[in-house]
Write a protein that holds these residues in place. Structure first.
Motif, PDB file in Angstrom:
ATOM      1  N   ALA A 189      79.626 -28.405  79.379  1.00  0.00           N
ATOM      2  CA  ALA A 189      80.456 -27.473  80.157  1.00  0.00           C
ATOM      3  C   ALA A 189      80.182 -26.022  79.766  1.00  0.00           C
ATOM      4  CB  ALA A 189      81.935 -27.802  79.962  1.00  0.00           C
ATOM      5  N   VAL A 190      80.072 -25.734  78.453  1.00  0.00           N
ATOM      6  CA  VAL A 190      79.844 -24.338  78.052  1.00  0.00           C
ATOM      7  C   VAL A 190      78.453 -23.874  78.461  1.00  0.00           C
ATOM      8  CG1 VAL A 190      81.466 -24.406  76.136  1.00  0.00           C
ATOM      9  CG2 VAL A 190      79.061 -24.879  75.695  1.00  0.00           C
ATOM     10  N   GLN A 191      77.512 -24.805  78.595  1.00  0.00           N
ATOM     11  CA  GLN A 191      76.158 -24.419  78.998  1.00  0.00           C
ATOM     12  C   GLN A 191      76.067 -24.122  80.488  1.00  0.00           C
ATOM     13  OE1 GLN A 191      72.858 -26.632  76.716  1.00  0.00           O
ATOM     14  NE2 GLN A 191      74.668 -27.841  76.206  1.00  0.00           N
ATOM     15  N   ASP A 192      77.142 -24.413  81.217  1.00  0.00           N
ATOM     16  CA  ASP A 192      77.198 -24.054  82.631  1.00  0.00           C
ATOM     17  C   ASP A 192      77.747 -22.651  82.836  1.00  0.00           C
ATOM     18  OD1 ASP A 192      76.169 -26.461  83.501  1.00  0.00           O
ATOM     19  OD2 ASP A 192      78.133 -27.427  83.714  1.00  0.00           O
ATOM     20  N   GLU A 193      78.284 -22.061  81.764  1.00  0.00           N
ATOM     21  CA  GLU A 193      78.805 -20.698  81.850  1.00  0.00           C
ATOM     22  C   GLU A 193      77.641 -19.702  81.941  1.00  0.00           C
ATOM     23  OE1 GLU A 193      81.170 -20.141  78.383  1.00  0.00           O
ATOM     24  OE2 GLU A 193      82.585 -21.761  78.895  1.00  0.00           O
ATOM     25  N   PRO A 194      77.895 -18.508  82.491  1.00  0.00           N
ATOM     26  CA  PRO A 194      76.819 -17.499  82.567  1.00  0.00           C
ATOM     27  C   PRO A 194      76.300 -17.179  81.172  1.00  0.00           C
ATOM     28  CG  PRO A 194      78.709 -16.828  83.891  1.00  0.00           C
ATOM     29  CD  PRO A 194      79.139 -18.032  83.112  1.00  0.00           C
ATOM     30  N   ILE A 195      74.993 -17.089  81.022  1.00  0.00           N
ATOM     31  CA  ILE A 195      74.398 -16.821  79.711  1.00  0.00           C
ATOM     32  C   ILE A 195      74.236 -15.319  79.489  1.00  0.00           C
ATOM     33  CG2 ILE A 195      71.994 -16.946  80.531  1.00  0.00           C
ATOM     34  CD1 ILE A 195      71.394 -18.387  77.810  1.00  0.00           C
ATOM     35  N   ASP A 196      74.579 -14.894  78.303  1.00  0.00           N
ATOM     36  CA  ASP A 196      74.393 -13.510  77.894  1.00  0.00           C
ATOM     37  C   ASP A 196      72.994 -13.404  77.298  1.00  0.00           C
ATOM     38  OD1 ASP A 196      74.374 -11.025  76.748  1.00  0.00           O
ATOM     39  OD2 ASP A 196      76.303 -11.236  75.727  1.00  0.00           O
ATOM     40  N   ARG A 197      72.123 -12.631  77.921  1.00  0.00           N
ATOM     41  CA  ARG A 197      70.740 -12.538  77.449  1.00  0.00           C
ATOM     42  C   ARG A 197      70.663 -12.052  76.008  1.00  0.00           C
ATOM     43  NH1 ARG A 197      67.079  -9.294  81.516  1.00  0.00           N
ATOM     44  NH2 ARG A 197      65.520  -9.903  79.963  1.00  0.00           N
ATOM     45  N   ALA A 225      66.854 -17.561  70.202  1.00  0.00           N
ATOM     46  CA  ALA A 225      65.669 -18.396  69.995  1.00  0.00           C
ATOM     47  C   ALA A 225      64.450 -17.832  70.714  1.00  0.00           C
ATOM     48  CB  ALA A 225      65.940 -19.825  70.455  1.00  0.00           C
ATOM     49  N   ALA A 226      64.680 -17.027  71.751  1.00  0.00           N
ATOM     50  CA  ALA A 226      63.572 -16.464  72.524  1.00  0.00           C
ATOM     51  C   ALA A 226      63.060 -15.148  71.939  1.00  0.00           C
ATOM     52  CB  ALA A 226      64.011 -16.247  73.978  1.00  0.00           C
ATOM     53  N   TRP A 227      63.750 -14.603  70.949  1.00  0.00           N
ATOM     54  CA  TRP A 227      63.365 -13.307  70.395  1.00  0.00           C
ATOM     55  C   TRP A 227      62.116 -13.446  69.530  1.00  0.00           C
ATOM     56  CZ3 TRP A 227      68.567 -10.877  68.297  1.00  0.00           C
ATOM     57  CH2 TRP A 227      69.405 -10.621  69.394  1.00  0.00           C
ATOM     58  N   PHE A 270      61.511  -8.931  65.625  1.00  0.00           N
ATOM     59  CA  PHE A 270      62.739  -8.384  66.219  1.00  0.00           C
ATOM     60  C   PHE A 270      63.965  -9.107  65.681  1.00  0.00           C
ATOM     61  CE2 PHE A 270      66.043  -8.066  69.455  1.00  0.00           C
ATOM     62  CZ  PHE A 270      66.048  -6.710  69.728  1.00  0.00           C
ATOM     63  N   LEU A 271      63.866 -10.430  65.544  1.00  0.00           N
ATOM     64  CA  LEU A 271      64.967 -11.221  64.995  1.00  0.00           C
ATOM     65  C   LEU A 271      65.277 -10.788  63.561  1.00  0.00           C
ATOM     66  CD1 LEU A 271      66.976 -13.585  65.217  1.00  0.00           C
ATOM     67  CD2 LEU A 271      65.118 -15.113  64.515  1.00  0.00           C
ATOM     68  N   ILE A 272      64.232 -10.569  62.771  1.00  0.00           N
ATOM     69  CA  ILE A 272      64.420 -10.103  61.385  1.00  0.00           C
ATOM     70  C   ILE A 272      65.151  -8.765  61.372  1.00  0.00           C
ATOM     71  CG2 ILE A 272      63.187  -9.161  59.386  1.00  0.00           C
ATOM     72  CD1 ILE A 272      61.081 -11.385  59.835  1.00  0.00           C
ATOM     73  N   VAL A 291      73.969 -17.097  58.919  1.00  0.00           N
ATOM     74  CA  VAL A 291      73.232 -18.228  58.352  1.00  0.00           C
ATOM     75  C   VAL A 291      72.649 -19.107  59.452  1.00  0.00           C
ATOM     76  CG1 VAL A 291      73.429 -20.302  56.918  1.00  0.00           C
ATOM     77  CG2 VAL A 291      74.533 -18.185  56.195  1.00  0.00           C
ATOM     78  N   HIS A 292      73.357 -19.234  60.566  1.00  0.00           N
ATOM     79  CA  HIS A 292      72.795 -19.977  61.700  1.00  0.00           C
ATOM     80  C   HIS A 292      71.487 -19.357  62.158  1.00  0.00           C
ATOM     81  CE1 HIS A 292      72.008 -21.352  65.743  1.00  0.00           C
ATOM     82  NE2 HIS A 292      72.246 -20.146  66.203  1.00  0.00           N
ATOM     83  N   LEU A 293      71.471 -18.034  62.338  1.00  0.00           N
ATOM     84  CA  LEU A 293      70.259 -17.360  62.814  1.00  0.00           C
ATOM     85  C   LEU A 293      69.091 -17.578  61.862  1.00  0.00           C
ATOM     86  CD1 LEU A 293      71.700 -13.959  64.128  1.00  0.00           C
ATOM     87  CD2 LEU A 293      70.876 -15.889  65.486  1.00  0.00           C
TER      88      LEU A 293
END
Length: 239
Positions: free
Chosen positions: A60-68, A73-75, A79-81, A223-225
């Protein structure tokens, strides 16, 4: 070949693919950062949660609009660092000593009637000290090595053997330190009864518990990132 089910994926894999799912895990008290290597099915069994219900909420939450801005994971790795350093490391450097001072103050004032805050102050003092060394290791040793290896790979150059060795050694050390800090924060949550504020305390006590909760929330994302996105990407540069 048997098709995988939602229960086969680890918590870390699910949140790394879509950070919107983190709020489902937070709702059910599931650790998605330090405990991210556990399969969803296994954690549901351990916590007596209905897997089908959790899977439905995740869908259900994955059907919500995604904030880019949350598509971490795509970064690109550099840039992520930089994001982690400028957001989460900056938060820790600005707040750790202040929170530690608040903890010591309420331990002095309220420790007689609330002995748990004496233990909380001691735990957070160690967290603050350990985090300072941890951030220094990442910023001065690990992150620069990862950036150099990634830059070499982009241009097709040979990566430096010493940098590869640094990355491999640091990954083991940093993972272990994350687990230790995660355990310490969970103990604070337990001692504070989920940051429940007693009726007989001052404003500083209330502020301290709010800051401890804020610290934990920031740490979970931080820590997740690293555990679920940055570290696997860094490991891939030397494998």
């Amino acid at each position: 070949m048997q098709e995988s089910t939602p229960g086969d994926k680890t918590i870390g894999e699910i949140v790394a693919a879509d950070f919107r799912t983190a709020k489902v895990f937070e709702k059910h008290g599931i650790d998605f950062c330090c405990g991210g290597k556990v399969a969803l099915g296994k954690i549901c069994t351990e916590k007596d949660l209905d897997l089908a219900t959790i899977a439905s909420e995740l869908e259900a939450v994955q059907d919500e609009p995604i904030d880019r801005s949350q598509n971490y994971a795509a970064w690109a790795l550099p840039f992520l660092i930089d994001y982690i350093v400028n957001t989460h490391h900056a938060y820790l450097k600005e707040n750790d000593e202040q929170i530690a001072a608040y903890c010591r103050k309420i331990a002095d004032v309220h420790g007689a009637h609330h002995p748990e805050v004496i233990r909380i102050a001691a735990i957070f003092d160690k967290i603050a000290s350990d985090m300072a060394a941890h951030l220094k290791e990442e910023e001065e040793v690990f992150f620069p090595a990862v950036k150099r290896v990634k830059a070499s790979l982009i241009v097709g150059a040979t990566t430096d053997a010493k940098d590869r060795e640094t990355i491999q050694e640091s990954l083991l050390k940093l993972h272990r330190e994350h687990e230790e800090i995660g355990d310490a924060v969970h103990e604070i949550r337990h001692l504070s009864r989920n940051y429940e504020i007693p009726a007989d305390v001052c404003n500083t006590f209330m502020l301290t518990y709010r800051k401890l909760k804020e610290f934990e929330d920031d740490l979970h994302k931080h820590v997740h990132l690293e555990n679920n996105i940055l570290f696997p990407k860094a490991a891939a540069t030397v494998n």
